[in-house]
Write an enzyme that holds these catalytic residues in place. Sequence first.
Site, PDB file in Angstrom:
ATOM      1  N   ASP A 127       0.841  -1.192   0.000  1.00  0.00           N
ATOM      2  CA  ASP A 127       0.000   0.000   0.000  1.00  0.00           C
ATOM      3  C   ASP A 127       0.878   1.244   0.000  1.00  0.00           C
ATOM      4  O   ASP A 127       2.103   1.166   0.067  1.00  0.00           O
ATOM      5  CB  ASP A 127      -0.901  -0.001   1.243  1.00  0.00           C
ATOM      6  CG  ASP A 127      -0.085  -0.021   2.535  1.00  0.00           C
ATOM      7  OD1 ASP A 127       0.291   1.058   3.031  1.00  0.00           O
ATOM      8  OD2 ASP A 127       0.219  -1.130   3.039  1.00  0.00           O
ATOM      9  N   ASP A 160       0.671   3.613   2.418  1.00  0.00           N
ATOM     10  CA  ASP A 160       0.487   4.185   3.745  1.00  0.00           C
ATOM     11  C   ASP A 160      -0.676   5.170   3.669  1.00  0.00           C
ATOM     12  O   ASP A 160      -1.662   4.902   2.984  1.00  0.00           O
ATOM     13  CB  ASP A 160       1.795   4.810   4.251  1.00  0.00           C
ATOM     14  CG  ASP A 160       1.844   4.891   5.775  1.00  0.00           C
ATOM     15  OD1 ASP A 160       1.592   3.855   6.419  1.00  0.00           O
ATOM     16  OD2 ASP A 160       2.125   5.969   6.315  1.00  0.00           O
TER      17      ASP A 160
END
Length: 292
Positions: A210, A212
């Site tokens: 991802d 973050d």
Amino acid sequence: MKETMIGVIGGSGLYEIDGLEKATWQAVESPWGTPSDEILTGTLDGVKMAFLPRHGRGHVHSPSTVPYRANIDALKRLGVTDVISVSACGSFREHMAPGDFVIVDQFIDRTFAREKSFFGTGCVAHVSVAHPTCPRLGDACEDAAKAAGITVHRGGTYLAMEGPQFSTLAESKMYRESWGCDVIGMTNMPEAKLAREAELCYASVAMITDYDSWHPDHGEVDVTEIIKTLMGNAEKARGLVAGLPARLGAERADCPHGCDKALEYAILTTPDKRDPALLAKLDAVAGRVLAG
């Protein structure tokens, strides 16, 4: 020359090694506590391998409760010479996208609830972690990743946070913009420091899941999306691990970067002041230097 034994510490999503011959799960006792799980041992393409699921099978340990000292000590007791850490992480860089891997070479340690050293009162030691990963192992991981068709980035700074919660937006922006970090995770510290104290070569393979919370188009971390990416990354990681034996070989010379001599001048406590009880616990980690 010594016999190579590759130790793989698997993070979220990676719980086995494909194609391991004579695979056996075995319990390893450690004076530093019980490791995260039994350790899977066997051979792959003629090279000894050991696999330890960092969170335990079934994911029972949080990042803060992983028994890092017991894990590293247990691997050393088994004869592991080279440790490959595989872990999920978030990315602070647009070009380091979910599904990509990063061969980490630096860390910023923001953890605070973990025992970070094998040494202490009764036997004080200070090792250098200026360069906390082994370039030789990093080369092998990079080559194996490319051969497996993985998009891999060589070099990056890993922000180790305590967790288990993900970052606030303010933290994410600070780590990215002010501190210059590239990826963020919760498990490579104190693991890397302990591997250095145990004179084990260590490489960190960060699997991006991802962005973050800093990315304007992605918002906060979506656990559902993370798990989906995690499963794809785990498949890629198994391909990377499968390529390591051919690149590291069944025998190895001394580490050209000195990882396996990290304790040479590190212990400061004079022999007459050393605590026998602590020395007994250090038999695997520091036996090479304490034996003399």
